[in-house]
Motif scaffolding. Structure first.
Motif, PDB file in Angstrom:
ATOM      1  N   ASN A  88     -23.715 -55.472  15.883  1.00  0.00           N
ATOM      2  CA  ASN A  88     -22.645 -54.884  16.166  1.00  0.00           C
ATOM      3  C   ASN A  88     -22.879 -54.225  17.473  1.00  0.00           C
ATOM      4  N   ARG A  89     -22.155 -54.811  18.341  1.00  0.00           N
ATOM      5  CA  ARG A  89     -22.150 -54.161  19.916  1.00  0.00           C
ATOM      6  C   ARG A  89     -21.730 -52.705  20.024  1.00  0.00           C
ATOM      7  N   ARG A  90     -20.846 -52.372  19.174  1.00  0.00           N
ATOM      8  CA  ARG A  90     -20.200 -51.131  19.239  1.00  0.00           C
ATOM      9  C   ARG A  90     -20.759 -49.869  18.639  1.00  0.00           C
ATOM     10  N   SER A  91     -21.805 -50.181  17.781  1.00  0.00           N
ATOM     11  CA  SER A  91     -22.625 -49.243  17.329  1.00  0.00           C
ATOM     12  C   SER A  91     -24.192 -49.015  17.581  1.00  0.00           C
ATOM     13  N   CYS A  92     -24.777 -48.418  17.613  1.00  0.00           N
ATOM     14  CA  CYS A  92     -26.261 -47.849  17.659  1.00  0.00           C
ATOM     15  C   CYS A  92     -27.112 -47.843  16.510  1.00  0.00           C
ATOM     16  N   LEU A  93     -28.349 -48.237  16.505  1.00  0.00           N
ATOM     17  CA  LEU A  93     -29.283 -48.094  15.413  1.00  0.00           C
ATOM     18  C   LEU A  93     -30.055 -46.842  15.937  1.00  0.00           C
ATOM     19  N   LEU A  94     -30.500 -45.791  14.758  1.00  0.00           N
ATOM     20  CA  LEU A  94     -31.220 -44.543  15.224  1.00  0.00           C
ATOM     21  C   LEU A  94     -32.391 -44.777  14.774  1.00  0.00           C
ATOM     22  N   GLY A  95     -33.399 -44.186  15.222  1.00  0.00           N
ATOM     23  CA  GLY A  95     -34.872 -44.165  14.871  1.00  0.00           C
ATOM     24  C   GLY A  95     -35.444 -42.951  15.211  1.00  0.00           C
ATOM     25  N   LEU A  96     -36.666 -42.640  14.572  1.00  0.00           N
ATOM     26  CA  LEU A  96     -37.364 -41.359  14.786  1.00  0.00           C
ATOM     27  C   LEU A  96     -38.137 -42.002  15.936  1.00  0.00           C
ATOM     28  N   THR A  97     -38.404 -40.980  17.176  1.00  0.00           N
ATOM     29  CA  THR A  97     -39.571 -41.020  18.340  1.00  0.00           C
ATOM     30  C   THR A  97     -40.650 -40.516  17.424  1.00  0.00           C
ATOM     31  N   ASP A  98     -41.807 -40.894  18.183  1.00  0.00           N
ATOM     32  CA  ASP A  98     -43.023 -40.393  17.540  1.00  0.00           C
ATOM     33  C   ASP A  98     -43.155 -38.822  17.355  1.00  0.00           C
ATOM     34  N   ALA A  99     -42.473 -38.129  18.466  1.00  0.00           N
ATOM     35  CA  ALA A  99     -42.127 -36.775  18.215  1.00  0.00           C
ATOM     36  C   ALA A  99     -41.290 -36.235  16.846  1.00  0.00           C
ATOM     37  N   GLY A 100     -40.288 -37.066  16.705  1.00  0.00           N
ATOM     38  CA  GLY A 100     -39.452 -36.696  15.490  1.00  0.00           C
ATOM     39  C   GLY A 100     -40.321 -37.353  14.240  1.00  0.00           C
ATOM     40  N   ARG A 101     -41.119 -38.131  14.097  1.00  0.00           N
ATOM     41  CA  ARG A 101     -41.944 -38.487  12.978  1.00  0.00           C
ATOM     42  C   ARG A 101     -42.862 -37.445  12.842  1.00  0.00           C
ATOM     43  N   GLN A 102     -43.676 -36.903  14.108  1.00  0.00           N
ATOM     44  CA  GLN A 102     -44.633 -35.841  13.657  1.00  0.00           C
ATOM     45  C   GLN A 102     -43.788 -34.558  13.294  1.00  0.00           C
ATOM     46  N   LEU A 103     -42.746 -34.322  13.789  1.00  0.00           N
ATOM     47  CA  LEU A 103     -42.041 -33.118  13.172  1.00  0.00           C
ATOM     48  C   LEU A 103     -41.793 -33.073  11.976  1.00  0.00           C
ATOM     49  N   LEU A 104     -41.116 -34.176  11.597  1.00  0.00           N
ATOM     50  CA  LEU A 104     -40.684 -34.588  10.030  1.00  0.00           C
ATOM     51  C   LEU A 104     -41.952 -34.380   9.120  1.00  0.00           C
ATOM     52  N   ASP A 105     -43.240 -35.181   9.726  1.00  0.00           N
ATOM     53  CA  ASP A 105     -44.234 -35.177   8.778  1.00  0.00           C
ATOM     54  C   ASP A 105     -44.799 -33.504   8.445  1.00  0.00           C
ATOM     55  N   ALA A 106     -44.873 -32.770   9.733  1.00  0.00           N
ATOM     56  CA  ALA A 106     -45.005 -31.458   9.580  1.00  0.00           C
ATOM     57  C   ALA A 106     -44.097 -30.679   8.877  1.00  0.00           C
ATOM     58  N   ALA A 107     -42.968 -30.652   8.958  1.00  0.00           N
ATOM     59  CA  ALA A 107     -42.092 -29.843   8.391  1.00  0.00           C
ATOM     60  C   ALA A 107     -41.823 -30.347   6.759  1.00  0.00           C
ATOM     61  N   THR A 108     -42.237 -31.385   6.297  1.00  0.00           N
ATOM     62  CA  THR A 108     -41.921 -31.965   4.854  1.00  0.00           C
ATOM     63  C   THR A 108     -42.480 -31.128   3.799  1.00  0.00           C
ATOM     64  N   PRO A 109     -43.743 -30.854   3.937  1.00  0.00           N
ATOM     65  CA  PRO A 109     -44.492 -29.923   3.131  1.00  0.00           C
ATOM     66  C   PRO A 109     -44.012 -28.343   3.089  1.00  0.00           C
ATOM     67  N   THR A 110     -43.475 -28.067   4.151  1.00  0.00           N
ATOM     68  CA  THR A 110     -42.817 -26.671   4.314  1.00  0.00           C
ATOM     69  C   THR A 110     -41.637 -26.592   3.412  1.00  0.00           C
ATOM     70  N   PHE A 111     -40.721 -27.542   3.440  1.00  0.00           N
ATOM     71  CA  PHE A 111     -39.375 -27.907   2.925  1.00  0.00           C
ATOM     72  C   PHE A 111     -39.689 -28.227   1.427  1.00  0.00           C
ATOM     73  N   GLU A 112     -40.516 -28.865   0.904  1.00  0.00           N
ATOM     74  CA  GLU A 112     -41.125 -29.174  -0.331  1.00  0.00           C
ATOM     75  C   GLU A 112     -41.415 -27.772  -1.112  1.00  0.00           C
ATOM     76  N   ASP A 113     -42.104 -27.057  -0.405  1.00  0.00           N
ATOM     77  CA  ASP A 113     -42.936 -25.844  -0.918  1.00  0.00           C
ATOM     78  C   ASP A 113     -41.580 -24.763  -1.264  1.00  0.00           C
ATOM     79  N   GLU A 114     -40.639 -24.745  -0.274  1.00  0.00           N
ATOM     80  CA  GLU A 114     -39.492 -23.894  -0.478  1.00  0.00           C
ATOM     81  C   GLU A 114     -38.840 -24.070  -1.580  1.00  0.00           C
ATOM     82  N   LEU A 115     -38.467 -25.386  -1.851  1.00  0.00           N
ATOM     83  CA  LEU A 115     -37.992 -26.204  -3.060  1.00  0.00           C
ATOM     84  C   LEU A 115     -38.578 -25.753  -4.144  1.00  0.00           C
ATOM     85  N   ARG A 116     -40.030 -25.843  -4.231  1.00  0.00           N
ATOM     86  CA  ARG A 116     -40.828 -25.488  -5.382  1.00  0.00           C
ATOM     87  C   ARG A 116     -40.485 -23.923  -5.780  1.00  0.00           C
ATOM     88  N   ILE A 117     -40.535 -23.040  -4.710  1.00  0.00           N
ATOM     89  CA  ILE A 117     -40.518 -21.668  -4.989  1.00  0.00           C
ATOM     90  C   ILE A 117     -38.989 -21.406  -5.510  1.00  0.00           C
TER      91      ILE A 117
END
Length: 152
Positions: A88-117
């Motif tokens: 579909n030429r009217r839309s774009c697909l989104l993907g994480l960059t390497d920096a985005g993947r690194q940030l998500l990977d780093a932030a996920t344990p923090t997010f999950e720890d806060e949910l546990r608490i």
């Protein structure tokens, strides 16, 4: 067993969700420099091969325009990239960059720890299972009926 005060149940649910969201945001901001909403967008995008802005808007029940602006900010930060959608030429697909993947990977344990608490900590395992099942049922009930979607 008495009749539940629905207005009080609503108030408790909304106030708890707001405070939980804010606690997650404060910790994510302090430790990783991103908001809860940004984290959720990164998590959603990172979990799909072909994610569009419309998919995010539908998942989070927010307007497409607001979703697009949120993606613009993620793109400007270097965490998300848009690529042409071959179907579909009217839309774009989104993907994480390497920096985005690194940030998500780093932030996920923090997010999950806060949910546990904040979410798992106050409840027994059985109570948490019942809560998760109940909230999933409530969510599917409104989603299946198309209730609560933005109109703009």
């Amino acid at each position: 067993m008495g009749v539940t005060d629905l207005a009080q149940a609503f108030s408790d649910l909304v106030r708890y969700e707001t405070r939980l969201y804010n606690a997650l945001g404060a910790r994510l901001k302090a430790e990783h420099g991103l908001s809860t909403g940004q984290y959720e967008f990164l998590r959603f995008i990172g979990g799909r091969d072909d994610c569009r802005v419309n998919d995010l808007a539908r998942e989070f029940a927010i307007a497409v325009g607001a979703t697009s602006k949120g993606v613009d900010r993620l793109e400007a930060a270097g965490w998300v990239a848009r690529r042409p959608n071959p179907e579909n030429r009217r839309s774009c697909l989104l993907g994480l960059t390497d920096a985005g993947r690194q940030l998500l990977d780093a932030a996920t344990p923090t997010f999950e720890d806060e949910l546990r608490i904040r979410l798992a900590g106050p409840l027994t395992a059985a109570a948490l299972d019942r809560l998760a099942s109940t909230v999933a049922r409530l969510r599917s009930t409104v989603e299946d009926a198309g209730i609560g979607q933005p109109t703009g």
